[in-house]
Each structure stands twice: as C-alpha cells, then as structure tokens.
Scaffold this active site. Structure first.
Site, PDB file in Angstrom:
ATOM      1  N   GLU A 171     -34.446   6.535  -5.130  1.00  0.00           N
ATOM      2  CA  GLU A 171     -35.775   5.995  -5.447  1.00  0.00           C
ATOM      3  C   GLU A 171     -35.707   5.188  -6.734  1.00  0.00           C
ATOM      4  O   GLU A 171     -35.173   5.667  -7.737  1.00  0.00           O
ATOM      5  CB  GLU A 171     -36.783   7.147  -5.597  1.00  0.00           C
ATOM      6  CG  GLU A 171     -38.210   6.662  -5.752  1.00  0.00           C
ATOM      7  CD  GLU A 171     -39.165   7.811  -6.059  1.00  0.00           C
ATOM      8  OE1 GLU A 171     -39.008   8.466  -7.117  1.00  0.00           O
ATOM      9  OE2 GLU A 171     -40.072   8.048  -5.258  1.00  0.00           O
ATOM     10  N   TYR A 196     -42.354  -0.537  -6.011  1.00  0.00           N
ATOM     11  CA  TYR A 196     -41.813   0.766  -5.609  1.00  0.00           C
ATOM     12  C   TYR A 196     -40.757   0.549  -4.545  1.00  0.00           C
ATOM     13  O   TYR A 196     -40.953  -0.239  -3.604  1.00  0.00           O
ATOM     14  CB  TYR A 196     -42.920   1.680  -5.039  1.00  0.00           C
ATOM     15  CG  TYR A 196     -42.342   2.978  -4.518  1.00  0.00           C
ATOM     16  CD1 TYR A 196     -42.216   4.073  -5.357  1.00  0.00           C
ATOM     17  CD2 TYR A 196     -41.880   3.087  -3.204  1.00  0.00           C
ATOM     18  CE1 TYR A 196     -41.630   5.249  -4.898  1.00  0.00           C
ATOM     19  CE2 TYR A 196     -41.286   4.259  -2.746  1.00  0.00           C
ATOM     20  CZ  TYR A 196     -41.171   5.334  -3.599  1.00  0.00           C
ATOM     21  OH  TYR A 196     -40.589   6.488  -3.150  1.00  0.00           O
TER      22      TYR A 196
END
Ligand code: ADP
Ligand code: MG
Length: 391
Positions: free
Chosen positions: A197, A109
């Site tokens: 992101e 992530y």
C-alpha cells in the site's frame, strides 16, 4: 507479517518506486544528524510503528530546524503511540524515519491486495489519497478504481495506462505511474506479499510522483523461502502473547475476553469461540494446537494461554483424529504439575482413545471438569468464570 515504513520504502525503491530521501534514527541525536545529512530546509519526522493513522495520532511531524527535529524525536522515543488501528495499548516507538519534506500537490491512494473472491491480486486506487482506505470507501466510494491482474499475463501495459488515465494523470506522469504499478506488482509477487500500500502516493509540485508512505505485509507461510524478508520481523511491534506463540509454532490470536481456549483444528476453534459467545462468555484467544499434539505441546499451549493475565478459566476442546485423547489428557495433567495451574480447566474430549483419555483425567485427582459435548463445555466455562469473578 508486517514491516516498517522505512523497510517497505527500501524494498519498493529496489523495484523502482521513487521514494523520498531519508534515514533511520534510533536516538534524538541521530535524528538531528539525519536532517543535517539530508540537507534542505524542512524534514518530516515519522514514528516507525506497525500501524497507519500515525499522522492523526501525532506520529508524523514537519520540522523546520535541526533542533526541532531533535526535540520532536525526543518526545516520540519510548512512547506508546495510540492510533485508530493499534487499540488502546498503542505501539512502542523505538525507531524513527527522518525524510526530506515534499511539496505536495495531490495525494493519491494505491493498494495491491489479495482478492479472495477472484483469487487474484487486485489493484485498488483513488485520486483522493491520504485518508485510510476504510474511510475512503465510506466517504468517496466513487473515486475508487479496482483492477484485477491475471497471473498468467501479469500486469498488462494497457491496464496500467488505463488506471493512470482514470486517476486523472497526464503527460509524463502516465509513464511514471505505469512504472510504479509494475514495480509494486513485481515486489508483491516476487516476495510473497499479502499487501502493498502506498498511501499517499503524491504528485509533487514539480509534477513528479513519489511514494510518501509505504506499507507491506507478507505471507508468513512463505517466510521460509524469503529469509531477507523474515529478517525484517520486529517483535517489539507484536502482541507479546502472539510473539510467544509464534516462537512455539502455535496458531494463536489474542482477544479481549477471559476464557482461555486450547483447541485442535482452526474450524473447531472458531466453533468453540462461537459456542462460548452463545453461552454469554468472551473468549480470551484463538488457539489451534494442530494435529498430533504431544503432552509437551499441550503444556506449551497452557503456558501461552496463561501469559494473558485476563484468563480466568481454560477450556480444552479436542476432537482427536490424528491426535490422541490420552496424549492430550497427559498434557493437561503435566501442565497442572509443571506450571502449578490454579485455574479451573474444562476438558471436552472426543475421538481416538477417548476412554483412555477420560480415565487418565478421572484418576488424576485434579479438579478437571470433563464434559461430553461442546455445548456443555462452553456453558460450564461461562458459569465457572462468572462464579469466580463474583467471588
Ligand atoms: P500515516 O498513514 O501513518 O498517517 P503517512 O506517512 O501517510 O502516515 O503520513 C501522513 C501524512 O503526512 C501524509 O498523508 C502526508 O500528508 C504527510 N507527509 C508524510 N510524509 C511527508 C513528507 N515527506 N513531506 C510532506 N508531507 C508528508
Ligand atoms: Mg499513510
């Protein structure tokens, strides 16, 4: 302002982030053609909507044949895809992204966000990607690494390397990670983003890093100087009420209640929503008409609030400093006349020209309920709404 995954990938690739090869499709046939064009043996078909959680909601699928790509695309087009983030209405699928399938060894992530506490851009990363950051924060908080970037220095080389080590990367992956971090930081800073992101950033079986998903969100206040970014706006993905308000330069946020709000000043709007809740009601929206609102603008605000079919009563709360109560009163009267308003309207006026404003409302002969305090206005709105709903 949000953009689609394929747009974010294109932007990030331009800054040097490795992304899978792929293409956009606007029809099932085109999706099949994209697969053929890409070659290989497996493709992933991905619904392009402004939301994450598509995988779990059936918006991402691995396909093994061109026919499968086409068939799956056919089931997605025109569908309202409901994910954990979209709300019950879902978001319409009008374009797809078809990309080469990746052989995934590990999902990481990586997020760049604005940390309001330190007033800095912050990197959030984890060696356990794939799930949403909220779930990650709950299920595996220890895996999260946070790093704050000093704007005067920029992302320092040692910081990027430290993060790469913390994620358990080694060898050539360190340099690749440093490259990805620098690219994301530059994209964030140079394009006035709010968020970048990559979830997941994957390590392929070959050992290489690649961004399998990408999400970018931009500061709408800076769009005037980012025409290329502004051009990526997709109104089909926006709440129609908010899209209409944005076109008129009104700060509007749609909510689930039934008491429409027309207020000047964001702080007063928040306080009014609180008072409505305290009185036992639910606001239908946040709306700040801003200072110096002309009667025409007030009228537009009414139209925007009324575009929400749930609205059963409207509360106008104005503290006039730059504004003038008589303008607002004229706006309310004009709205009655032009729109043919048939809902109860409660008006609370205070500040500049309040006597003139009140006199206009009183002599208008319209069924407007004028109150002196915010508490009275909120209570009146809630009790009127209850009476109407019961009737
Ligand atoms: P969302 O975050 O909206 O669910 P993602 O793009 O992150 O959508 O995709 C969900 C999951 O699907 C990923 O975590 C990954 O496991 C898998 N996936 C996505 N793209 C590919 C791809 N090109 N090859 C293999 N798997 C993929
Ligand atoms: Mg994702």
């Amino acid at each position: 302002m949000d953009i689609h995954e394929h747009q974010a990938k294109e932007i990030l690739a331009g800054f040097g982030v490795p992304v899978p090869r792929g293409g956009v499709a606007y029809s099932p046939e085109q999706a099949g053609y994209r697969a053929r064009e890409l070659g290989g043996e497996a493709w992933v078909v991905k619904a392009q909507i402004h939301s994450g959680g598509r995988g779990e909601a059936g918006g991402v699928k691995l396909c093994k044949t061109e026919e499968e790509v086409r068939d799956y695309a056919a089931t997605l087009f025109g569908k309202q895809l409901v994910t954990k983030q979209t709300g019950a209405a879902g978001k319409g699928v009008y374009r797809l992204w078809v990309e080469e399938a990746s052989d995934i060894q590990q999902e990481l992530y990586l997020g760049f966000v604005l940390d309001r506490k330190s007033e800095r851009i912050m990197i959030v990363a984890s060696s356990h990607g794939g799930m949403e950051i909220e779930d990650l924060a709950e299920k595996d908080p220890d895996s999260l690494r946070r790093m704050i970037i000093d704007p005067a220095v920029g992302l320092a080389g040692y910081q990027a390397r430290e993060l790469a080590f913390a994620l358990g990367l080694s060898g050539g992956q360190i340099a690749q990670m440093v490259n990805v971090l620098n690219a994301c930081y530059r994209a964030y800073r140079d394009l006035d983003a709010f968020m970048v992101e990559i979830n997941p950033l994957v390590i392929r079986a070959s050992g290489d890093l690649v961004a399998l998903d990408a999400k970018m969100s931009f500061d709408t206040n800076a769009l005037y100087r980012r025409p290329d970014v502004a051009a990526l706006r997709d109104p089909s993905q926006e709440d129609p009420r908010e899209a209409m308000a944005a076109d008129h330069g009104l700060a509007y946020v749609g909510l689930d209640g039934d008491i429409g709000c027309i207020i000047n000043g964001a702080g007063l709007a928040m306080a009014t929503m609180d008072m409505i809740k305290l009185a036992g009601g639910e606001p239908a929206n946040f709306l700040d008409i801003g200072g110096g609102a002309s009667p025409e603008r007030v009228c537009t605000a009414f139209r925007t609030v009324l575009s929400d079919p749930n609205v059963g009563v409207i509360l106008v709360n104005i503290f006039a400093g730059i504004n003038r109560c008589d303008w607002i009163a004229n706006g309310v009267i004009q709205a009655y006349r032009d729109i043919g308003l048939d809902l109860p309207v409660i008006v609370r006026l205070a500040g500049t020209n309040v006597q003139e404003g009140k006199a206009l409302l009183e002599t208008s002969g319209l069924p407007i309920i004028a109150t002196d305090t915010l508490a009275e206005a909120a209570e009146a709105a809630v009790s009127l709404r209850r009476q109407n709903a019961a009737a």
